[in-house]
Design a protein around this motif. Structure first.
Motif, PDB file in Angstrom:
ATOM      1  N   PRO A  90     -13.154   0.214  -8.069  1.00  0.00           N
ATOM      2  CA  PRO A  90     -12.219   0.029  -9.178  1.00  0.00           C
ATOM      3  C   PRO A  90     -10.878  -0.562  -8.732  1.00  0.00           C
ATOM      4  O   PRO A  90     -10.214  -1.234  -9.515  1.00  0.00           O
ATOM      5  CB  PRO A  90     -12.036   1.431  -9.750  1.00  0.00           C
ATOM      6  N   TYR A  91     -10.478  -0.313  -7.490  1.00  0.00           N
ATOM      7  CA  TYR A  91      -9.233  -0.868  -6.957  1.00  0.00           C
ATOM      8  C   TYR A  91      -9.501  -1.329  -5.527  1.00  0.00           C
ATOM      9  O   TYR A  91      -9.873  -0.532  -4.672  1.00  0.00           O
ATOM     10  CB  TYR A  91      -8.103   0.165  -6.976  1.00  0.00           C
ATOM     11  N   SER A 141     -11.023  -7.738 -17.418  1.00  0.00           N
ATOM     12  CA  SER A 141     -10.655  -6.335 -17.629  1.00  0.00           C
ATOM     13  C   SER A 141      -9.502  -6.276 -18.623  1.00  0.00           C
ATOM     14  O   SER A 141      -8.756  -7.247 -18.778  1.00  0.00           O
ATOM     15  CB  SER A 141     -10.275  -5.673 -16.303  1.00  0.00           C
ATOM     16  N   PRO A 142      -9.350  -5.139 -19.311  1.00  0.00           N
ATOM     17  CA  PRO A 142      -8.294  -5.026 -20.327  1.00  0.00           C
ATOM     18  C   PRO A 142      -6.899  -5.184 -19.722  1.00  0.00           C
ATOM     19  O   PRO A 142      -6.645  -4.771 -18.585  1.00  0.00           O
ATOM     20  CB  PRO A 142      -8.473  -3.608 -20.873  1.00  0.00           C
ATOM     21  N   HIS A 143      -6.014  -5.767 -20.491  1.00  0.00           N
ATOM     22  CA  HIS A 143      -4.612  -5.892 -20.094  1.00  0.00           C
ATOM     23  C   HIS A 143      -3.977  -4.510 -20.176  1.00  0.00           C
ATOM     24  O   HIS A 143      -4.295  -3.729 -21.075  1.00  0.00           O
ATOM     25  CB  HIS A 143      -3.886  -6.873 -21.021  1.00  0.00           C
ATOM     26  N   LYS A 144      -3.082  -4.213 -19.269  1.00  0.00           N
ATOM     27  CA  LYS A 144      -2.477  -2.878 -19.228  1.00  0.00           C
ATOM     28  C   LYS A 144      -1.527  -2.626 -20.399  1.00  0.00           C
ATOM     29  O   LYS A 144      -1.391  -1.500 -20.847  1.00  0.00           O
ATOM     30  CB  LYS A 144      -1.739  -2.681 -17.911  1.00  0.00           C
ATOM     31  N   TYR A 176      -1.468  -5.762  -8.698  1.00  0.00           N
ATOM     32  CA  TYR A 176      -0.219  -5.163  -9.191  1.00  0.00           C
ATOM     33  C   TYR A 176       0.123  -5.771 -10.540  1.00  0.00           C
ATOM     34  O   TYR A 176       0.097  -6.991 -10.688  1.00  0.00           O
ATOM     35  CB  TYR A 176       0.930  -5.412  -8.241  1.00  0.00           C
ATOM     36  N   VAL A 177       0.484  -4.947 -11.505  1.00  0.00           N
ATOM     37  CA  VAL A 177       0.825  -5.461 -12.835  1.00  0.00           C
ATOM     38  C   VAL A 177       2.314  -5.395 -13.134  1.00  0.00           C
ATOM     39  O   VAL A 177       2.762  -5.917 -14.138  1.00  0.00           O
ATOM     40  CB  VAL A 177       0.018  -4.741 -13.951  1.00  0.00           C
ATOM     41  N   VAL A 190      -0.507 -16.537 -13.068  1.00  0.00           N
ATOM     42  CA  VAL A 190      -1.599 -16.574 -12.101  1.00  0.00           C
ATOM     43  C   VAL A 190      -1.087 -15.946 -10.817  1.00  0.00           C
ATOM     44  O   VAL A 190       0.021 -16.262 -10.366  1.00  0.00           O
ATOM     45  CB  VAL A 190      -2.071 -18.019 -11.816  1.00  0.00           C
ATOM     46  N   HIS A 191      -1.893 -15.063 -10.234  1.00  0.00           N
ATOM     47  CA  HIS A 191      -1.533 -14.399  -8.986  1.00  0.00           C
ATOM     48  C   HIS A 191      -2.666 -14.626  -7.993  1.00  0.00           C
ATOM     49  O   HIS A 191      -3.836 -14.350  -8.303  1.00  0.00           O
ATOM     50  CB  HIS A 191      -1.334 -12.902  -9.193  1.00  0.00           C
TER      51      HIS A 191
END
Length: 119
Positions: free
Chosen positions: A82-83, A59-62, A114-115, A105-106
């Motif tokens: 989506p979440y 997915s795209p980076h925020k 969470y970003v 890495v999370h």
């Protein structure tokens, strides 16, 4: 929510506690730790995608343009929502930086999404 480096933990390892429970473990900042598939900071996104195949989604980076992105793997396969809010869900997010390499890495529950630390 609280995110911190535990005493005696390896360099670059952080834990996130949410409501008094371990929610996420992150490797960042020049950590030499590896995931169960042998990936760590500096590995190429293409190698991560090849290892996980269709079991992972990108997915795209925020905050950054491509090649930065998130590669997410959930135990049990890709999720359709989506979440993910299911507290029993477990997964790994490889945060790919602007050079196309793993920058963080999370691993853990829904908090891997969470970003911004605890948000």
């Amino acid at each position: 929510c609280d995110e911190f480096h535990p005493a005696n933990a390896p360099d670059g390892l952080f834990v996130m506690m949410v409501d008094g429970k371990l929610a996420r473990i992150s490797i960042v900042e020049m950590s030499t730790l590896k995931t169960d598939k042998g990936f760590g900071l500096g590995d190429k996104a293409d190698a991560v995608k090849a290892a996980y195949g269709a079991a992972a989604t990108a997915s795209p980076h925020k905050y950054q343009d491509k090649p930065a992105e998130y590669i997410t793997w959930w135990k049990g396969g890709p999720r359709s929502e989506p979440y993910v809010e299911d507290q029993a869900a477990r997964g790994i997010v490889y945060e790919i930086d602007g050079s196309g390499k793993v920058g963080a890495v999370h691993a853990g529950g829904p908090s891997i999404q969470y970003v911004e630390g605890c948000a």
